[in-house]
Design an enzyme around this catalytic site. Structure first.
Site, PDB file in Angstrom:
ATOM      1  N   GLN A 124      -0.904  22.541  12.032  1.00  0.00           N
ATOM      2  CA  GLN A 124      -0.893  23.414  13.206  1.00  0.00           C
ATOM      3  C   GLN A 124      -2.297  23.904  13.561  1.00  0.00           C
ATOM      4  O   GLN A 124      -2.624  24.080  14.739  1.00  0.00           O
ATOM      5  CB  GLN A 124       0.058  24.596  12.987  1.00  0.00           C
ATOM      6  CG  GLN A 124      -0.227  25.469  11.785  1.00  0.00           C
ATOM      7  CD  GLN A 124       0.432  24.997  10.508  1.00  0.00           C
ATOM      8  OE1 GLN A 124       0.730  23.833  10.348  1.00  0.00           O
ATOM      9  NE2 GLN A 124       0.655  25.922   9.585  1.00  0.00           N
ATOM     10  N   GLU A 174     -20.436 -14.954  33.395  1.00  0.00           N
ATOM     11  CA  GLU A 174     -19.218 -14.196  33.095  1.00  0.00           C
ATOM     12  C   GLU A 174     -18.342 -13.985  34.324  1.00  0.00           C
ATOM     13  O   GLU A 174     -17.302 -13.326  34.242  1.00  0.00           O
ATOM     14  CB  GLU A 174     -19.594 -12.839  32.470  1.00  0.00           C
ATOM     15  CG  GLU A 174     -20.240 -12.996  31.090  1.00  0.00           C
ATOM     16  CD  GLU A 174     -20.540 -11.673  30.412  1.00  0.00           C
ATOM     17  OE1 GLU A 174     -20.428 -10.609  31.082  1.00  0.00           O
ATOM     18  OE2 GLU A 174     -20.876 -11.692  29.212  1.00  0.00           O
ATOM     19  N   THR A 212      -9.285  13.190  -4.273  1.00  0.00           N
ATOM     20  CA  THR A 212     -10.656  13.119  -4.769  1.00  0.00           C
ATOM     21  C   THR A 212     -10.762  12.121  -5.919  1.00  0.00           C
ATOM     22  O   THR A 212      -9.764  11.795  -6.571  1.00  0.00           O
ATOM     23  CB  THR A 212     -11.148  14.515  -5.200  1.00  0.00           C
ATOM     24  OG1 THR A 212     -12.552  14.475  -5.423  1.00  0.00           O
ATOM     25  CG2 THR A 212     -10.436  14.998  -6.446  1.00  0.00           C
ATOM     26  N   GLU A 229     -15.571   8.115  -4.149  1.00  0.00           N
ATOM     27  CA  GLU A 229     -16.164   9.283  -3.497  1.00  0.00           C
ATOM     28  C   GLU A 229     -17.416   9.725  -4.263  1.00  0.00           C
ATOM     29  O   GLU A 229     -18.455   9.988  -3.669  1.00  0.00           O
ATOM     30  CB  GLU A 229     -15.124  10.402  -3.477  1.00  0.00           C
ATOM     31  CG  GLU A 229     -15.582  11.704  -2.881  1.00  0.00           C
ATOM     32  CD  GLU A 229     -14.533  12.789  -3.007  1.00  0.00           C
ATOM     33  OE1 GLU A 229     -14.690  13.828  -2.344  1.00  0.00           O
ATOM     34  OE2 GLU A 229     -13.558  12.620  -3.780  1.00  0.00           O
ATOM     35  N   HIS A 230     -17.293   9.828  -5.568  1.00  0.00           N
ATOM     36  CA  HIS A 230     -18.412  10.223  -6.430  1.00  0.00           C
ATOM     37  C   HIS A 230     -18.654   9.138  -7.471  1.00  0.00           C
ATOM     38  O   HIS A 230     -17.706   8.660  -8.101  1.00  0.00           O
ATOM     39  CB  HIS A 230     -18.111  11.523  -7.185  1.00  0.00           C
ATOM     40  CG  HIS A 230     -17.593  12.632  -6.322  1.00  0.00           C
ATOM     41  ND1 HIS A 230     -16.245  12.974  -6.263  1.00  0.00           N
ATOM     42  CD2 HIS A 230     -18.228  13.486  -5.484  1.00  0.00           C
ATOM     43  CE1 HIS A 230     -16.090  13.990  -5.426  1.00  0.00           C
ATOM     44  NE2 HIS A 230     -17.275  14.317  -4.943  1.00  0.00           N
ATOM     45  N   ASN A 258      -4.974  18.959   2.931  1.00  0.00           N
ATOM     46  CA  ASN A 258      -3.879  18.203   2.334  1.00  0.00           C
ATOM     47  C   ASN A 258      -3.414  17.088   3.271  1.00  0.00           C
ATOM     48  O   ASN A 258      -4.027  16.821   4.302  1.00  0.00           O
ATOM     49  CB  ASN A 258      -2.723  19.146   1.966  1.00  0.00           C
ATOM     50  CG  ASN A 258      -2.128  19.837   3.194  1.00  0.00           C
ATOM     51  OD1 ASN A 258      -2.347  19.425   4.339  1.00  0.00           O
ATOM     52  ND2 ASN A 258      -1.373  20.891   2.970  1.00  0.00           N
ATOM     53  N   GLN A 279     -12.814  16.604 -12.141  1.00  0.00           N
ATOM     54  CA  GLN A 279     -12.237  15.902 -11.003  1.00  0.00           C
ATOM     55  C   GLN A 279     -10.721  15.995 -11.032  1.00  0.00           C
ATOM     56  O   GLN A 279     -10.069  16.193 -10.013  1.00  0.00           O
ATOM     57  CB  GLN A 279     -12.679  14.431 -11.028  1.00  0.00           C
ATOM     58  CG  GLN A 279     -12.792  13.795  -9.677  1.00  0.00           C
ATOM     59  CD  GLN A 279     -13.862  14.436  -8.818  1.00  0.00           C
ATOM     60  OE1 GLN A 279     -13.713  14.492  -7.615  1.00  0.00           O
ATOM     61  NE2 GLN A 279     -14.920  14.936  -9.418  1.00  0.00           N
ATOM     62  N   HIS A 335     -21.576  -7.424  39.358  1.00  0.00           N
ATOM     63  CA  HIS A 335     -22.672  -7.183  38.416  1.00  0.00           C
ATOM     64  C   HIS A 335     -23.916  -7.957  38.864  1.00  0.00           C
ATOM     65  O   HIS A 335     -25.029  -7.425  38.910  1.00  0.00           O
ATOM     66  CB  HIS A 335     -22.284  -7.658  37.003  1.00  0.00           C
ATOM     67  CG  HIS A 335     -21.386  -6.740  36.259  1.00  0.00           C
ATOM     68  ND1 HIS A 335     -20.138  -6.390  36.701  1.00  0.00           N
ATOM     69  CD2 HIS A 335     -21.563  -6.096  35.059  1.00  0.00           C
ATOM     70  CE1 HIS A 335     -19.567  -5.583  35.825  1.00  0.00           C
ATOM     71  NE2 HIS A 335     -20.420  -5.384  34.813  1.00  0.00           N
ATOM     72  N   ASP A 357     -21.021  19.464  -5.950  1.00  0.00           N
ATOM     73  CA  ASP A 357     -19.958  20.204  -5.263  1.00  0.00           C
ATOM     74  C   ASP A 357     -20.473  21.514  -4.690  1.00  0.00           C
ATOM     75  O   ASP A 357     -19.922  22.022  -3.710  1.00  0.00           O
ATOM     76  CB  ASP A 357     -18.816  20.528  -6.232  1.00  0.00           C
ATOM     77  CG  ASP A 357     -17.935  19.336  -6.542  1.00  0.00           C
ATOM     78  OD1 ASP A 357     -17.966  18.356  -5.772  1.00  0.00           O
ATOM     79  OD2 ASP A 357     -17.208  19.390  -7.556  1.00  0.00           O
ATOM     80  N   TYR A 410     -12.151  23.051   8.871  1.00  0.00           N
ATOM     81  CA  TYR A 410     -10.963  23.386   8.085  1.00  0.00           C
ATOM     82  C   TYR A 410     -11.386  23.702   6.656  1.00  0.00           C
ATOM     83  O   TYR A 410     -12.017  22.878   5.996  1.00  0.00           O
ATOM     84  CB  TYR A 410      -9.959  22.234   8.079  1.00  0.00           C
ATOM     85  CG  TYR A 410      -8.645  22.638   7.445  1.00  0.00           C
ATOM     86  CD1 TYR A 410      -7.638  23.212   8.220  1.00  0.00           C
ATOM     87  CD2 TYR A 410      -8.428  22.502   6.078  1.00  0.00           C
ATOM     88  CE1 TYR A 410      -6.450  23.625   7.638  1.00  0.00           C
ATOM     89  CE2 TYR A 410      -7.245  22.914   5.491  1.00  0.00           C
ATOM     90  CZ  TYR A 410      -6.256  23.473   6.278  1.00  0.00           C
ATOM     91  OH  TYR A 410      -5.074  23.891   5.711  1.00  0.00           O
TER      92      TYR A 410
END
Length: 418
Positions: A180, A404, A226, A316-317, A203, A248, A409, A350, A119
């Protein structure tokens, strides 16, 4: 924003949920509509949400190549240099299959994903860098089919974005965005292929759709606004720091900026420079709202407290601009990416540094990592035991199965011992 001491900041620090829960029914309906009606639904949403009529969702290879061919030389060279640096870095960290001795009975092998959807945001800006920071990784991993989706624009998809798709050898590009597009990549439509994993920022609609559809498709992360946190001292170039903060803030009104320092006077000087520069800043409407509501000055009493605040924010940064930044590399543990020194501004990360700029936000750096080539690989564990090894460990295995009460098994082991 008044200056806070570290304890005051930590007492009030909290992050709201990155997603608006009221969007859930809308996202669910959009996804269902795309699942049932495919391309017809996508064209309807392009008109409804992006106010763009799209007769053809796919952008042809000829259009993609033409975008690259007609791009001005300076932009072309900049994108190419970014691509080469990203490619070289990702090749250096890629997990590879090792040649093993025959005696090795347990090991891992790696395979590229078959198909990936990327995306690429549109709207407030054009982001060819997002193509480079995602598609290059998939290409290095060996992904067979790389698909880009990006919101339609009245004047067509950004030529820079298409040129970046050409450079990274993206297989298909579709002009569709929002929730979508995530649904289309998950379910497949008449035109858009179903993929194994979806990556890239977007977004709230995009983030919520990824959250909603996760499990039917792989995702990289659910991204929030961000953010950057900086630790500075009296050796920092405060005019440069002002623009590290503005850089930023210009992304989003909700972008968060934190500046931490042990010298209160330095923080006050920085704040006065921000106030002086703000009225004339580009993208003032966005930057000013971010600074007014999401900007923090934090006075730490010592090195350890500064690091504790940074690790709590888990941004994030993270940027360290001090006289001796080296000790922070070990002490600052929970960040998406760590930028060390005056000549490593976050902005260079970036675009051109090499590591991907798709990074964890909203404190998720405390448990996850930035996107890398290895996120486009599957890792298979291989167990190939000799008879001798089996006989050495079979008794323990069958006994644990007995404890168990999983007797089938246990029998699977016992029948091989007889």
């Amino acid at each position: 924003m008044p200056m806070l001491n570290a304890q005051q900041f930590l007492n009030q620090f909290s992050l709201e949920a990155p997603l608006d829960e009221s969007l859930y029914p809308i996202i669910r309906d959009i996804c269902q509509e795309v699942k049932v009606h495919g391309d017809k639904a996508l064209k309807m949403y392009n008109l409804t949400f992006d106010h763009t009529k799209t007769d053809h969702l796919e952008i042809s290879h000829e259009q993609i190549k033409a975008a690259f061919d007609t791009l001005d030389e300076k932009t072309k060279q900049a994108l190419q240099q970014s691509y080469e640096r990203i490619k070289a870095y990702q090749e250096s960290i890629k997990q590879t299959n090792q040649q093993l001795e025959e005696s090795v009975e347990c090991y891992e092998i790696y395979h590229p994903l078959e198909s990936v959807g990327i995306y690429v945001p549109g709207g407030k800006a054009s982001y060819p860098s997002t193509v480079l920071m995602t598609a290059t990784l998939a290409q290095v991993a060996g992904v067979e089919n790389i698909v880009v989706v990006t919101p339609p624009q009245p004047n067509g998809v950004s030529q820079e974005v298409l040129a970046a798709c050409y450079i990274t050898q993206v297989n298909q590009v579709f002009q569709v965005g929002g929730a979508q597009s995530i649904a289309a990549l998950t379910y497949g439509t008449e035109t858009i292929p179903k993929v194994d994993k979806i990556v890239g920022p977007g977004n709230q609609f995009v983030a919520y759709a990824k959250k909603y559809l996760f499990g039917q498709v792989g995702i990289d992360q659910i991204a929030g606004p961000t953010e950057i946190a900086l630790i500075i001292d009296d050796t920092a170039d405060l005019d440069a720091i002002v623009y590290d903060v503005f850089a930023q803030a210009e992304h989003d009104e909700l972008a968060r900026t934190y500046v931490i320092g042990e010298d209160a006077q330095v923080l006050k000087d920085l704040e006065s420079r921000i106030a002086k520069a703000l009225p004339n800043v580009d993208r003032y409407d966005i930057v000013s709202k971010s600074i007014a509501n999401q900007h923090y000055l934090i006075h730490a009493s010592n090195f350890d407290e500064a690091c504790h605040v940074m690790n709590t924010i888990a941004p994030e940064h993270a940027s360290i601009q001090t006289v001796n930044p080296q000790p922070y590399i070990e002490k600052v543990k929970y960040v998406g990416a760590l930028f060390i020194g005056h000549y490593s501004p976050e902005v260079i990360g970036d675009y051109v540094a090499g590591p991907s700029h798709v990074l964890p936000t909203n404190r998720t750096a405390r448990f996850t990592n930035g996107l890398s080539v290895n996120d486009f690989l599957t890792r298979n564990t291989v167990i190939h035991l000799s008879k001798d090894t089996f006989e050495q460990i079979a008794d323990s295995a069958q006994h644990i199965a007995h404890v168990e009460a999983l007797y089938n098994h246990q029998q699977s082991i016992l029948i091989r011992q007889s």
